[in-house]
Design a protein around this motif. Structure first.
Motif, short mmCIF file in Angstrom:
data_model
loop_
_atom_site.label_atom_id
_atom_site.label_comp_id
_atom_site.label_asym_id
_atom_site.label_seq_id
_atom_site.Cartn_x
_atom_site.Cartn_y
_atom_site.Cartn_z
N ARG A 94 0.82 -1.20 0.00
CA ARG A 94 0.00 0.00 0.00
C ARG A 94 0.86 1.26 0.00
N CYS A 95 1.93 1.25 0.78
CA CYS A 95 2.83 2.40 0.82
C CYS A 95 3.42 2.67 -0.56
N ALA A 97 2.07 1.91 -3.37
CA ALA A 97 1.01 2.32 -4.28
C ALA A 97 0.64 3.79 -4.12
N VAL A 98 0.76 4.31 -2.89
CA VAL A 98 0.34 5.70 -2.64
C VAL A 98 1.54 6.64 -2.44
N GLY A 99 2.73 6.18 -2.77
CA GLY A 99 3.90 7.05 -2.77
C GLY A 99 4.44 7.41 -1.41
N ASP A 120 5.98 12.10 3.80
CA ASP A 120 5.05 11.47 2.87
C ASP A 120 3.69 11.21 3.49
N ARG A 175 -7.29 12.79 5.31
CA ARG A 175 -7.45 12.00 4.08
C ARG A 175 -6.18 11.22 3.78
N ARG A 176 -5.03 11.84 4.00
CA ARG A 176 -3.77 11.15 3.72
C ARG A 176 -3.57 9.96 4.66
N GLU A 179 -5.87 7.21 3.61
CA GLU A 179 -5.39 6.57 2.38
C GLU A 179 -4.27 5.58 2.68
N VAL A 180 -3.33 5.99 3.52
CA VAL A 180 -2.18 5.13 3.82
C VAL A 180 -2.59 3.93 4.67
N GLU A 182 -5.59 2.64 4.88
CA GLU A 182 -6.70 1.91 4.28
C GLU A 182 -7.84 1.69 5.29
#
Length: 254
Positions: A94-95, A97-99, A120, A175-176, A179-180, A182
């Motif tokens: 996941r990391c 995938a989301v940079g 990040d 949101r970040r 996202e990270v 999940e």
């Protein structure tokens, strides 16, 4: 198990005054000092709280990442949110995938940890960790508690139930993290963005103390809030209603 908030790390210029305050005001006792953090130019102290741990680190030499963080945030404060998961492979994927870069990786026979780059993710260093035999909430946790070491702390503080992350843009930050991690982003009773973990809640609030983005608060299950507040005031700590400031952190008592 999805994610547990197993450990919170604070950073201080000097460690012993914080250790003394946590002992005298909150009844917490050091369960371990890990010599392994010396390679990062740090010393530390770990305190058991319920099934989790509160860690305080302090730099012992110039040029450390922790020392630069202290300079950037203008003093003591929150440093890391260390979560426990069952499997690191999907977290690593996941990391990627989301940079999100892995700033540091720890590998022992029974414990592995991915420490993510705070630039990040935002606000603090988020860590994903797994522990052999750690599926139970009160299971072992390296290096603070082995299989034979009880993790529960003093009854004055029964658990860490949440963490507060502040930002000039808390919605973006929330949101970040969502996202990270999940995990879904929801709202509390005051419409603030939150992320609910298995055992705790991450809350995202505006930065109002002039210190910018960071890990700024911790929710504590405290059956003797009145006693803690009285001792805090006797020690000259900032305290108001249900909150005490220690090590640059707002500690909320409930």
């Amino acid at each position: 198990m999805n994610l547990r908030m197993r450990q919170i790390c604070l950073v201080a210029r000097e460690i012993e005054p914080v250790v003394e305050t946590l002992r005298d005001v909150f009844g917490l006792e050091v369960c371990r000092r890990d010599p392994g953090v010396g390679k990062f130019g740090l010393e530390n102290a770990l305190f058991p709280i319920g099934n989790g741990f509160l860690e305080v680190v302090a730099p012992v030499r110039d040029g450390t990442t922790a020392g630069r963080y202290l300079d950037r945030r203008g003093g003591d404060g929150g440093y890391m949110v260390i979560t426990q998961c069952a499997d690191l492979a999907p977290r690593r994927g996941r990391c990627e995938a989301v940079g999100v870069r892995v700033a540091n990786e720890i590998r022992y026979a029974d414990y592995q940890e991915l420490q993510l780059h705070p630039r990040d993710v935002g606000a603090a260093m988020l860590s994903f960790s797994r522990q052999d035999g750690g599926e139970a909430a009160d299971g072992p946790w390296h290096p603070a508690a082995s299989k034979g070491t009880p993790a529960r702390g003093a009854a004055v503080i029964r658990a860490m139930t949440g963490a507060e992350l502040q930002s000039d843009d808390p919605e973006r930050l929330a949101r970040r993290w969502s996202e990270v991690m999940e995990l879904p982003l929801t709202r509390d009773e005051r419409a603030r963005p939150i992320i609910v973990l298995d055992d705790a809640t991450l809350r995202f609030v505006p930065s109002t103390d002039g210190r910018g983005e960071g890990l700024a608060g911790l929710d504590l299950d405290c059956p003797d809030a009145a006693g803690v507040l009285a001792r805090a005031k006797a020690h000259g700590l900032p305290a108001d209603l249900d909150m005490v400031v220690v090590c640059g952190m707002r500690l909320y008592l409930a």
